[in-house]
Write an enzyme that holds these catalytic residues in place. Sequence first.
Site, PDB file in Angstrom:
ATOM      1  N   LYS A   1      35.636  38.706  42.996  1.00 29.75           N
ATOM      2  CA  LYS A   1      35.908  37.758  44.085  1.00 29.75           C
ATOM      3  C   LYS A   1      37.112  36.853  43.836  1.00 29.75           C
ATOM      4  O   LYS A   1      37.327  35.870  44.561  1.00 29.75           O
ATOM      5  CB  LYS A   1      34.681  36.881  44.437  1.00 29.75           C
ATOM      6  CG  LYS A   1      33.387  37.617  44.671  1.00 29.75           C
ATOM      7  CD  LYS A   1      33.526  38.931  45.367  1.00 29.75           C
ATOM      8  CE  LYS A   1      33.881  38.792  46.823  1.00 29.75           C
ATOM      9  NZ  LYS A   1      34.151  40.183  47.390  1.00 29.75           N
TER      10      LYS A   1
ATOM     11  N   GLY B   1      40.245  37.886  43.960  1.00 31.14           N
ATOM     12  CA  GLY B   1      41.442  38.381  44.649  1.00 31.14           C
ATOM     13  C   GLY B   1      41.860  39.765  44.154  1.00 31.14           C
ATOM     14  O   GLY B   1      43.029  40.146  44.253  1.00 31.14           O
TER      15      GLY B   1
ATOM     16  N   HIS C   1      36.815  45.035  36.238  1.00 32.58           N
ATOM     17  CA  HIS C   1      36.323  43.658  36.158  1.00 32.58           C
ATOM     18  C   HIS C   1      35.840  43.358  34.734  1.00 32.58           C
ATOM     19  O   HIS C   1      35.190  42.339  34.504  1.00 32.58           O
ATOM     20  CB  HIS C   1      35.137  43.450  37.102  1.00 32.58           C
ATOM     21  CG  HIS C   1      35.507  43.393  38.557  1.00 32.58           C
ATOM     22  ND1 HIS C   1      36.513  42.606  39.042  1.00 32.58           N
ATOM     23  CD2 HIS C   1      34.965  44.012  39.638  1.00 32.58           C
ATOM     24  CE1 HIS C   1      36.583  42.744  40.360  1.00 32.58           C
ATOM     25  NE2 HIS C   1      35.657  43.601  40.746  1.00 32.58           N
TER      26      HIS C   1
ATOM     27  N   SER D   1      32.929  32.610  47.657  1.00 36.92           N
ATOM     28  CA  SER D   1      33.164  34.020  47.956  1.00 36.92           C
ATOM     29  C   SER D   1      32.023  34.888  47.385  1.00 36.92           C
ATOM     30  O   SER D   1      31.543  35.809  48.051  1.00 36.92           O
ATOM     31  CB  SER D   1      34.521  34.442  47.389  1.00 36.92           C
ATOM     32  OG  SER D   1      34.889  35.698  47.876  1.00 36.92           O
TER      33      SER D   1
ATOM     34  N   MET E   1      45.832  43.467  55.983  1.00 35.70           N
ATOM     35  CA  MET E   1      44.887  44.219  55.127  1.00 35.70           C
ATOM     36  C   MET E   1      43.528  44.345  55.812  1.00 35.70           C
ATOM     37  O   MET E   1      42.875  45.371  55.747  1.00 35.70           O
ATOM     38  CB  MET E   1      44.736  43.543  53.766  1.00 35.70           C
ATOM     39  CG  MET E   1      45.821  43.954  52.778  1.00 35.70           C
ATOM     40  SD  MET E   1      45.597  43.240  51.133  1.00 35.70           S
ATOM     41  CE  MET E   1      44.007  43.918  50.627  1.00 35.70           C
TER      42      MET E   1
ATOM     43  N   PHE F   1      33.945  41.989  53.931  1.00 36.95           N
ATOM     44  CA  PHE F   1      34.533  41.829  52.597  1.00 36.95           C
ATOM     45  C   PHE F   1      35.788  40.966  52.717  1.00 36.95           C
ATOM     46  O   PHE F   1      36.051  40.098  51.900  1.00 36.95           O
ATOM     47  CB  PHE F   1      34.900  43.207  52.034  1.00 36.95           C
ATOM     48  CG  PHE F   1      35.277  43.197  50.586  1.00 36.95           C
ATOM     49  CD1 PHE F   1      34.377  43.584  49.613  1.00 36.95           C
ATOM     50  CD2 PHE F   1      36.551  42.798  50.193  1.00 36.95           C
ATOM     51  CE1 PHE F   1      34.730  43.575  48.268  1.00 36.95           C
ATOM     52  CE2 PHE F   1      36.908  42.789  48.852  1.00 36.95           C
ATOM     53  CZ  PHE F   1      35.996  43.176  47.893  1.00 36.95           C
ATOM     54  N   MET F   2      36.569  41.220  53.778  1.00 30.91           N
ATOM     55  CA  MET F   2      37.771  40.421  54.055  1.00 30.91           C
ATOM     56  C   MET F   2      37.295  39.235  54.889  1.00 30.91           C
ATOM     57  O   MET F   2      37.394  39.237  56.113  1.00 30.91           O
ATOM     58  CB  MET F   2      38.786  41.262  54.829  1.00 30.91           C
ATOM     59  CG  MET F   2      39.228  42.522  54.114  1.00 30.91           C
ATOM     60  SD  MET F   2      40.232  42.218  52.651  1.00 30.91           S
ATOM     61  CE  MET F   2      41.680  41.514  53.384  1.00 30.91           C
TER      62      MET F   2
HETATM   63  P1  A3P Z   1      36.878  35.146  50.628  1.00 29.75           P
HETATM   64  O1  A3P Z   1      35.463  35.590  50.440  1.00 29.75           O
HETATM   65  O2  A3P Z   1      37.102  33.729  50.209  1.00 29.75           O
HETATM   66  O3  A3P Z   1      37.429  35.420  51.985  1.00 29.75           O
HETATM   67  P2  A3P Z   1      37.816  40.465  45.425  1.00 29.75           P
HETATM   68  O4  A3P Z   1      38.720  41.479  46.011  1.00 29.75           O
HETATM   69  O5  A3P Z   1      38.159  40.061  44.032  1.00 29.75           O
HETATM   70  O6  A3P Z   1      36.377  40.808  45.598  1.00 29.75           O
HETATM   71  O7  A3P Z   1      38.065  39.108  46.239  1.00 29.75           O
HETATM   72  C1  A3P Z   1      37.696  39.015  47.582  1.00 29.75           C
HETATM   73  C2  A3P Z   1      38.317  37.764  48.156  1.00 29.75           C
HETATM   74  O8  A3P Z   1      39.736  37.948  48.306  1.00 29.75           O
HETATM   75  C3  A3P Z   1      37.767  37.456  49.532  1.00 29.75           C
HETATM   76  O9  A3P Z   1      37.801  36.022  49.627  1.00 29.75           O
HETATM   77  C4  A3P Z   1      38.822  38.107  50.431  1.00 29.75           C
HETATM   78  O10 A3P Z   1      38.856  37.633  51.734  1.00 29.75           O
HETATM   79  C5  A3P Z   1      40.093  37.722  49.660  1.00 29.75           C
HETATM   80  N1  A3P Z   1      41.257  38.550  50.026  1.00 29.75           N
HETATM   81  C6  A3P Z   1      41.337  39.889  50.078  1.00 29.75           C
HETATM   82  N2  A3P Z   1      42.551  40.274  50.515  1.00 29.75           N
HETATM   83  C7  A3P Z   1      43.267  39.137  50.735  1.00 29.75           C
HETATM   84  C8  A3P Z   1      44.591  38.854  51.214  1.00 29.75           C
HETATM   85  N3  A3P Z   1      45.437  39.824  51.552  1.00 29.75           N
HETATM   86  N4  A3P Z   1      44.958  37.557  51.312  1.00 29.75           N
HETATM   87  C9  A3P Z   1      44.116  36.557  50.971  1.00 29.75           C
HETATM   88  N5  A3P Z   1      42.846  36.762  50.528  1.00 29.75           N
HETATM   89  C10 A3P Z   1      42.423  38.033  50.412  1.00 29.75           C
END
Ligand code: A3P
Length: 282
Positions: free
Chosen positions: A21, A23, A87, A117, A199, A244-245
């Site tokens: 979570k 990024g 991870h 998140s 995305m 997820f996004m």
């Molecule tokens: P939120 O739950 O705060 O929206 P991971 O990929 O490590 O699981 O992290 C997921 C987090 O990254 C989610 O955060 C997701 O929305 C955010 N995320 C994914 N793509 C992104 C992007 N292009 N810009 C900003 N945040 C992004």
Amino acid sequence: MEALKTWQARQDDAFVVSYPKAGTTWTQEIVSAIVNEGDLEQINKSHTEFRVPYLEATFLSSTKEIHVPPTHEIVDKMKSPRTIKSHLPGHLLPPDVMKKKARIVYVARNPKDLAVSCFYFRKVNPFRSQDGEIVYGSWWNHYLYYWNLRHEPNVLFLKFEDMKKDLKGTVERIADFLGYTFSDDVIDRIVNHCTFGNMKANPMANPDTLVAKVIEAKLRHMKNGAEEVADSNDNVAPKDRPSFMRKGEVGDWKNHFTVAQNEAMDELIREKLAGSGLVFEC
Ligand code: A3P
């Protein structure tokens, strides 16, 4: 995990490593776009989870007849240069990664937004957390291991908040770190491809469809008695599962934390990161 102790990395591998979570998906899409030199047609031919496989995860197959090999065996057969996601905390990452000096792009996120998140992701993916134990361990141990490697020439330590502030600068930094030089056109194309909105709208970058399939398989497996369902919250109906996004913002914790929770978190962050030099502005 046993096999990963002796798993062979390649010098030209590009790893995206993070605590869940923080990024990961965002960073892996940037890395994948860079390694594909901004060729969007090529990139959009397959899903990010296939372009950047999740090294330590072995997925359950949808039927008993299909055998899904462990992901590291799939990765073994990939052509170079490979892009790989993990991870794993530093002490469990295959030792050959550092030995070969394969490149590691590590991304960390301020712990409060990370917690928010995770809170929502738990409604998507029912992982267990109990008595202070959670998959991949504590965020501070994870962050600090890689933070302490940040001066190694094969390690790039990024923060989610800096990526939000300056996506173009981030793409340029990662490209430079991975040894690519691009024209402004290519950089701009990659930046545009990796914005949150683009995305989310891109079925080859948004994990939603694939994640849903993985979760259904996992829940079926749990219900079959292979594993207990941790608690009733685990079984969130598909329509109620957040994307997820989700938001992709900095500071969403302000909409979730009480004053007391914020103070407790500040105290924890101070205690755990004391003397490390690692700070989060948010
Ligand atoms: P939120 O739950 O705060 O929206 P991971 O990929 O490590 O699981 O992290 C997921 C987090 O990254 C989610 O955060 C997701 O929305 C955010 N995320 C994914 N793509 C992104 C992007 N292009 N810009 C900003 N945040 C992004």
